[in-house]
Every structure is written in structure tokens, then in C-alpha cells.
Design a protein around this motif. Structure first.
Motif, short mmCIF file in Angstrom:
data_model
loop_
_atom_site.label_atom_id
_atom_site.label_comp_id
_atom_site.label_asym_id
_atom_site.label_seq_id
_atom_site.Cartn_x
_atom_site.Cartn_y
_atom_site.Cartn_z
N ALA A 1 0.83 -1.21 0.00
CA ALA A 1 0.00 0.00 0.00
C ALA A 1 0.87 1.25 0.00
O ALA A 1 0.57 2.23 -0.71
N ARG A 2 1.94 1.26 0.77
CA ARG A 2 2.85 2.41 0.78
C ARG A 2 3.50 2.59 -0.58
O ARG A 2 3.67 3.72 -1.07
N ASN A 3 3.87 1.48 -1.19
CA ASN A 3 4.48 1.54 -2.52
C ASN A 3 3.49 2.11 -3.52
O ASN A 3 3.84 2.98 -4.34
N TYR A 4 2.27 1.64 -3.46
CA TYR A 4 1.23 2.13 -4.36
C TYR A 4 1.00 3.63 -4.17
O TYR A 4 0.85 4.38 -5.14
N TRP A 5 0.99 4.06 -2.90
CA TRP A 5 0.74 5.46 -2.61
C TRP A 5 1.86 6.34 -3.18
O TRP A 5 1.61 7.44 -3.66
N ASP A 6 3.09 5.85 -3.12
CA ASP A 6 4.20 6.57 -3.76
C ASP A 6 3.98 6.66 -5.27
O ASP A 6 4.22 7.71 -5.89
N GLU A 7 3.55 5.55 -5.88
CA GLU A 7 3.27 5.57 -7.31
C GLU A 7 2.18 6.59 -7.65
O GLU A 7 2.16 7.17 -8.74
N MET A 8 1.28 6.82 -6.69
CA MET A 8 0.18 7.78 -6.86
C MET A 8 0.58 9.19 -6.45
O MET A 8 -0.27 10.06 -6.27
N GLY A 9 1.87 9.42 -6.27
CA GLY A 9 2.33 10.76 -5.91
C GLY A 9 1.90 11.19 -4.53
O GLY A 9 1.77 12.39 -4.27
N ASN A 10 1.67 10.19 -3.64
CA ASN A 10 1.20 10.50 -2.29
C ASN A 10 -0.03 11.40 -2.31
O ASN A 10 -0.18 12.32 -1.50
N GLY A 11 -0.90 11.12 -3.26
CA GLY A 11 -2.18 11.83 -3.33
C GLY A 11 -2.15 13.10 -4.14
O GLY A 11 -3.16 13.82 -4.18
N LYS A 12 -1.04 13.42 -4.80
CA LYS A 12 -0.93 14.64 -5.59
C LYS A 12 -0.68 14.28 -7.05
O LYS A 12 0.27 13.54 -7.37
N ALA A 13 -1.51 14.82 -7.92
CA ALA A 13 -1.42 14.46 -9.34
C ALA A 13 -0.05 14.75 -9.93
O ALA A 13 0.46 14.00 -10.77
N VAL A 14 0.59 15.83 -9.47
CA VAL A 14 1.88 16.22 -10.03
C VAL A 14 2.96 15.18 -9.74
O VAL A 14 3.97 15.09 -10.46
N GLY A 15 2.76 14.38 -8.69
CA GLY A 15 3.76 13.38 -8.33
C GLY A 15 3.47 11.98 -8.83
O GLY A 15 4.25 11.05 -8.57
N MET A 16 2.36 11.79 -9.54
CA MET A 16 2.02 10.46 -10.04
C MET A 16 3.03 10.02 -11.10
O MET A 16 3.42 10.80 -11.97
N HIS A 17 3.46 8.76 -11.00
CA HIS A 17 4.53 8.28 -11.87
C HIS A 17 4.08 8.09 -13.31
O HIS A 17 4.84 8.36 -14.24
N GLY A 18 2.85 7.60 -13.51
CA GLY A 18 2.36 7.39 -14.87
C GLY A 18 2.38 8.65 -15.71
O GLY A 18 2.92 8.65 -16.83
#
Length: 295
Positions: free
Chosen positions: A143-160
Motif C-alpha cells: 500500500a505504501r508503494n502504491y501510494w508513492d506511485e500515486m504521488g502520495n495523493g498529488k497528481a503532479v507526483g504520479m509516476h504514470g
């Protein structure tokens, strides 16, 4: 076992198989509405495709079975075995990446990135699928890994979207019909392992191998992009993964792999197989890329 074309009963060539699996995986990942899909036709197609996928995954598994069988089942010893894959696993230290960093021209780099984007399966979605019903400690780290992939809830930080920025800047066209089948196979392997719960521990090993081995390669790709004048926004995906994946690998090994093997030593074998399957698929790509690029 070989993948069979149901219409002709003939073995499918690797390129044809990977193209069909790529289309299948896109279809089962993309959201849809009931009125857009014939349910019976979809079930019939899925049955054929999952049979093809299962046969192919077993072939990939058989190719690494002997090396995986040598992995220890003691948790600490297994973790040491797993971590040495960073130096001794298939494809590690491939000469392609120093060449990309120091010598590749713009055309070669664009071709390489097109292959890589075409084989991208979406790490965030794969982690989400893998964490289903996992033990608490492993599930929390996933879940923590996924949240990092999601930019910790911020669109600007999303990896995709970071990767999409590079696609837009270089105007990449990762049409699966025009890329190497070896690149498609990487994404299809990860998707197949994550979707099929028989391969849940294989998926843990495969995704863990990505986190373990990616930083060195992504750092060299980023250096090549910088040398070629790609913007900071275009390079950001590789910059982030060169640093963040080091921390992800440490946490994945400590919180997911070691506890899963400690709780049940039988988990060591599928985790080892999954890691080797993914690394072998990557090595197959690197060899093909060098052949095409003349490295």
C-alpha cells in the motif's frame, strides 16, 4: 507446452502471441460499460487467451526453474540470495545502458524509449492487484508503494503522468504492432502474474526484482536524456526512479519478501521464480535492443 493458435491448431510465433496478449491485457484493464461488451463473447475470448497465457507463463517458469530451485528457504538466507540478483541476475550490467548514457544518438534513444513505453504495464495497477488478500505486513508495504506511485495523493507526483510527459515531448508512438515482441513480453509477463492468484508470490518476486534492479538502469537512461537536451519534465520519470526505487527495494525486501518467506518457507520458490522470470524477460529485451541498435 507451446501456445496454440485456436483457429489453426498451429503453434503461435512469439510476435503473434505477444501482440494478442498485449491486446488482451489492455482489454481486461480498461474500464468499460455493460452495453459496450458482449458478455458471452468476452468470456469465450478470455478463456482462449487465458489458456494461451497460462501455457506461455509455464514455459517462462520452466526456463528458470533450475536456478530458482537452488534458492534457500531460510528467510535471511533467501533475502541474501534475492539481493544478489542486483549484480548477478539475468541482464544485470548489460552494456546497452552505459551506451545509452554516453553515446546513443537521438534516433536510437527514441527507438529505445518507444520499446520501453510499449512494454510498460503500469506498476501501480500491478501492485494493487498483487496486494489482494496478502498478509498484513506485506499488504501495508504494498500500500505504501502504491501510494508513492500515486504521488502520495498529488497528481503532479504520479509516476504514470511523468512517463507520459516524456512520450509527449518526444512524440513517441508505442504502437504494439511496430515494436519488438520482447518488449511486449515484459508487460505481458507482469500482467499475467498479477492477474492470476496462482502466481501471487511470483508477482511479488517479479515486482520486487524491478524495484531492486531498476535504479542503475534508469540513472543511465536519465544521463543519456540530459545529454541529448531533453527537458527536466521529460527526464523526471527516470530521475525519480533512479532514487526512489532504491528505498522501495529496501522496504520491499524487508517488509514483503523476508516476512513472506519467514511465515512459510514454501513461498521462497515462487518468489525466486517470479524474480528470475522478470529479469530474464528484461535480458531478452536488452539483447534484442543491442542487436537492432548495433551496440
Amino acid at each position: 507446452m507451446r501456445a496454440i493458435d485456436e483457429s489453426t491448431q498451429a503453434p503461435l510465433a512469439p510476435a503473434a502471441l505477444q501482440l494478442r496478449l498485449t491486446r488482451f491485457n489492455r482489454g481486461r484493464l480498461l474500464p468499460a460499460r455493460p452495453d459496450e461488451v458482449d458478455p458471452l463473447a468476452r468470456i469465450e475470448d478470455e478463456l482462449v487467451m487465458r489458456q494461451l497465457e497460462a501455457i506461455w507463463l509455464e514455459q517462462e517458469r520452466a526456463a528458470v526453474a533450475r536456478r530458482a530451485a537452488a534458492a534457500p528457504t531460510d528467510a535471511r538466507a533467501f533475502l541474501a540470495w534475492f539481493e544478489q540478483l542486483k549484480e548477478q541476475g539475468p541482464g544485470q550490467g548489460d552494456p546497452l545502458f552505459p551506451w545509452l548514457a554516453a553515446r546513443a544518438g537521438a534516433e536510437a534513444m527514441t527507438w529505445f524509449l518507444t520499446q520501453e513505453v510499449a512494454g510498460e504495464a503500469g506498476f501501480d495497477d500491478l501492485v494493487a492487484l498483487t496486494q489482494l488478500r496478502m498478509p498484513k505486513r506485506a499488504k501495508l508495504e504494498l500500500a505504501r508503494n502504491y501510494w508513492d506511485e500515486m504521488g502520495n495523493g498529488k497528481a503532479v507526483g504520479m509516476h504514470g503522468p511523468m512517463l507520459e510527459a516524456l512520450v509527449q515531448e518526444l512524440d513517441l508512438d508505442p504502437d504494439p504492432e511496430r515494436v519488438c515482441w520482447e518488449a511486449l513480453a515484459v508487460g505481458n509477463l507482469l500482467a499475467g502474474l498479477a492477474f492470476d492468484r496462482r502466481f501471487a508470490y511470483h508477482a511479488v518476486g517479479a515486482l520486487g526484482a524491478v524495484e531492486l534492479t531498476a535504479p542503475g538502469r534508469t540513472a543511465q537512461v536519465e544521463r543519456g536524456l540530459r545529454r541529448l537536451g531533453i527537458s527536466p519534465a521529460g527526464r523526471r520519470y527516470f530521475q525519480v526512479h533512479a532514487v526512489l526505487d532504491v528505498k522501495h527495494a529496501e522496504a520491499w525486501n524487508r517488509e514483503v519478501i523476508e516476512p513472506l518467506v519467514r511465515s512459510d518457507p514454501r513461498n521462497a520458490r515462487p518468489i525466486a521464480e517470479g524474480a528470475l522470470m522478470r529479469l530474464r524477460a528484461g535480458a531478452r529485451c536488452f539483447e534484442r535492443y543491442r542487436e537492432v541498435l548495433g551496440v
